[in-house]
Motif scaffolding. Structure first.
Motif, PDB file in Angstrom:
ATOM      1  N   THR A   1       0.797  -1.223   0.000  1.00  0.00           N
ATOM      2  CA  THR A   1       0.000   0.000   0.000  1.00  0.00           C
ATOM      3  C   THR A   1       0.830   1.275   0.000  1.00  0.00           C
ATOM      4  O   THR A   1       0.303   2.334  -0.339  1.00  0.00           O
ATOM      5  CB  THR A   1      -0.925   0.041   1.230  1.00  0.00           C
ATOM      6  OG1 THR A   1      -0.141   0.018   2.415  1.00  0.00           O
ATOM      7  CG2 THR A   1      -1.886  -1.125   1.217  1.00  0.00           C
TER       8      THR A   1
ATOM      9  N   ASN B   1       2.255   4.642   1.159  1.00  0.00           N
ATOM     10  CA  ASN B   1       1.750   5.655   2.096  1.00  0.00           C
ATOM     11  C   ASN B   1       0.249   5.537   2.338  1.00  0.00           C
ATOM     12  O   ASN B   1      -0.278   6.188   3.235  1.00  0.00           O
ATOM     13  CB  ASN B   1       2.090   7.058   1.586  1.00  0.00           C
ATOM     14  CG  ASN B   1       3.577   7.317   1.634  1.00  0.00           C
ATOM     15  OD1 ASN B   1       4.298   6.726   2.435  1.00  0.00           O
ATOM     16  ND2 ASN B   1       4.058   8.184   0.763  1.00  0.00           N
ATOM     17  N   ASN B   2      -0.447   4.730   1.548  1.00  0.00           N
ATOM     18  CA  ASN B   2      -1.875   4.505   1.758  1.00  0.00           C
ATOM     19  C   ASN B   2      -2.150   3.659   2.999  1.00  0.00           C
ATOM     20  O   ASN B   2      -3.300   3.454   3.359  1.00  0.00           O
ATOM     21  CB  ASN B   2      -2.514   3.839   0.540  1.00  0.00           C
ATOM     22  CG  ASN B   2      -2.495   4.741  -0.671  1.00  0.00           C
ATOM     23  OD1 ASN B   2      -2.405   5.964  -0.555  1.00  0.00           O
ATOM     24  ND2 ASN B   2      -2.573   4.149  -1.846  1.00  0.00           N
ATOM     25  N   LEU B   3      -1.105   3.173   3.652  1.00  0.00           N
ATOM     26  CA  LEU B   3      -1.274   2.430   4.902  1.00  0.00           C
ATOM     27  C   LEU B   3      -1.987   3.283   5.939  1.00  0.00           C
ATOM     28  O   LEU B   3      -2.756   2.782   6.754  1.00  0.00           O
ATOM     29  CB  LEU B   3       0.091   1.975   5.431  1.00  0.00           C
ATOM     30  CG  LEU B   3       0.114   1.226   6.752  1.00  0.00           C
ATOM     31  CD1 LEU B   3      -0.697  -0.059   6.647  1.00  0.00           C
ATOM     32  CD2 LEU B   3       1.528   0.907   7.155  1.00  0.00           C
ATOM     33  N   LYS B   4      -1.772   4.586   5.856  1.00  0.00           N
ATOM     34  CA  LYS B   4      -2.439   5.518   6.764  1.00  0.00           C
ATOM     35  C   LYS B   4      -3.964   5.414   6.624  1.00  0.00           C
ATOM     36  O   LYS B   4      -4.698   5.493   7.614  1.00  0.00           O
ATOM     37  CB  LYS B   4      -1.972   6.944   6.454  1.00  0.00           C
ATOM     38  CG  LYS B   4      -2.481   7.988   7.399  1.00  0.00           C
ATOM     39  CD  LYS B   4      -1.917   9.349   7.037  1.00  0.00           C
ATOM     40  CE  LYS B   4      -2.924  10.019   6.150  1.00  0.00           C
ATOM     41  NZ  LYS B   4      -2.682  11.405   5.852  1.00  0.00           N
ATOM     42  N   ASN B   5      -4.456   5.192   5.395  1.00  0.00           N
ATOM     43  CA  ASN B   5      -5.899   5.050   5.167  1.00  0.00           C
ATOM     44  C   ASN B   5      -6.457   3.813   5.862  1.00  0.00           C
ATOM     45  O   ASN B   5      -7.589   3.812   6.339  1.00  0.00           O
ATOM     46  CB  ASN B   5      -6.215   4.977   3.675  1.00  0.00           C
ATOM     47  CG  ASN B   5      -5.823   6.236   2.938  1.00  0.00           C
ATOM     48  OD1 ASN B   5      -5.626   7.287   3.543  1.00  0.00           O
ATOM     49  ND2 ASN B   5      -5.691   6.124   1.635  1.00  0.00           N
ATOM     50  N   ILE B   6      -5.672   2.754   5.911  1.00  0.00           N
ATOM     51  CA  ILE B   6      -6.119   1.520   6.564  1.00  0.00           C
ATOM     52  C   ILE B   6      -6.182   1.714   8.074  1.00  0.00           C
ATOM     53  O   ILE B   6      -7.143   1.328   8.719  1.00  0.00           O
ATOM     54  CB  ILE B   6      -5.180   0.346   6.210  1.00  0.00           C
ATOM     55  CG1 ILE B   6      -5.267   0.035   4.716  1.00  0.00           C
ATOM     56  CG2 ILE B   6      -5.501  -0.887   7.033  1.00  0.00           C
ATOM     57  CD1 ILE B   6      -4.260  -0.990   4.241  1.00  0.00           C
TER      58      ILE B   6
ATOM     59  N   SER C   1      -8.968   4.455   9.119  1.00  0.00           N
ATOM     60  CA  SER C   1     -10.285   4.288   8.501  1.00  0.00           C
ATOM     61  C   SER C   1     -11.390   4.340   9.557  1.00  0.00           C
ATOM     62  O   SER C   1     -11.321   3.646  10.570  1.00  0.00           O
ATOM     63  CB  SER C   1     -10.337   2.948   7.770  1.00  0.00           C
ATOM     64  OG  SER C   1     -11.603   2.730   7.235  1.00  0.00           O
TER      65      SER C   1
ATOM     66  N   ASN D   1      -6.442   0.174  -1.467  1.00  0.00           N
ATOM     67  CA  ASN D   1      -5.313   1.018  -1.072  1.00  0.00           C
ATOM     68  C   ASN D   1      -4.013   0.689  -1.798  1.00  0.00           C
ATOM     69  O   ASN D   1      -2.944   1.143  -1.394  1.00  0.00           O
ATOM     70  CB  ASN D   1      -5.086   0.890   0.434  1.00  0.00           C
ATOM     71  CG  ASN D   1      -6.272   1.362   1.220  1.00  0.00           C
ATOM     72  OD1 ASN D   1      -6.616   2.535   1.184  1.00  0.00           O
ATOM     73  ND2 ASN D   1      -6.920   0.445   1.923  1.00  0.00           N
TER      74      ASN D   1
ATOM     75  N   LYS E   1      -0.765   0.501  -4.039  1.00  0.00           N
ATOM     76  CA  LYS E   1       0.122   1.481  -4.657  1.00  0.00           C
ATOM     77  C   LYS E   1       0.483   1.048  -6.075  1.00  0.00           C
ATOM     78  O   LYS E   1       0.519   1.855  -6.989  1.00  0.00           O
ATOM     79  CB  LYS E   1       1.387   1.622  -3.803  1.00  0.00           C
ATOM     80  CG  LYS E   1       2.354   2.652  -4.296  1.00  0.00           C
ATOM     81  CD  LYS E   1       3.537   2.762  -3.350  1.00  0.00           C
ATOM     82  CE  LYS E   1       4.524   3.798  -3.856  1.00  0.00           C
ATOM     83  NZ  LYS E   1       5.722   3.835  -3.000  1.00  0.00           N
TER      84      LYS E   1
END
Length: 187
Positions: A20, A22-27, A30, A100, A102
């Motif tokens: 993911t 930097n989309n790890l932040k979305n997980i 959430s 999410n 990448k």
């Protein structure tokens, strides 16, 4: 069911970050709209019998009434720890990764079935690939109609894929939705 310790959390986040970025932040951040509260809660990671679950905090609070030995599953199982201590993602986390991801790979319709039988993705079956994918990056595999099929590790970078012969391996298979049929007893 208990929270992950520091070492376990690091292993889970490193593996998720591979797919993911930097989309790890979305997980992690959430919002969860489960439960009787009007205010949305959050999701958290919990460990039960070496399996890691992604579950809302409201559901965790309600599950405290259930005996640990009788609790089978709670939330979404995203992976498991091996006896050696390493963490492996399971196919159940595909929806979480697909939203999410990448790096993505799209397969031609002719090679979808081969991937769903557990084979690697070959250059001849590659429909599209996201730019700037490096070798060793985690990729989510989609059909051309954007249906998530599984995930794996990029064997070649985007630039190397252009020069590769049609029988060269592009993505190393890790998990696919065909596992629901092939390994239904283990899931």
């Amino acid at each position: 069911m208990r929270p992950l310790d520091e070492k376990e959390t690091t292993a889970v986040f490193e593996k998720l970050f591979k797919f993911t970025g930097n989309n790890l932040k979305n997980i992690v951040e959430s919002p969860s709209h489960e439960g009787p509260d009007d205010k949305p809660g959050h999701y958290c990671f919990r460990l039960q019998k070496n399996k890691v679950y992604y579950v809302s905090e409201a559901l965790v609070k309600r599950a405290t009434n259930i005996d640990r030995n009788k609790l089978v599953s709670l939330g979404t199982c995203i992976g498991k720890f091996t006896k050696g201590g390493s963490f492996h993602l399971t196919i159940q986390c595909l929806n979480l990764l697909a939203v999410n991801a990448k790096h993505k790979v799209w397969l031609k319709p002719t090679s979808e079935m081969s991937f769903l039988y557990g084979n690697h993705v070959l250059k001849g079956g590659l429909g599209r690939i996201t730019e700037n994918t490096a070798a060793g990056d985690g990729v989510v595999v989609f059909s051309m109609s954007d249906v998530p099929l599984g995930f794996g590790i990029a064997a070649k970078s985007t630039q190397d894929c252009r020069k590769l012969d049609p029988n060269g391996i592009v993505v190393l298979h890790q998990a696919d939705i065909g596992e629901y049929l092939r390994m239904e007893d283990d899931l």
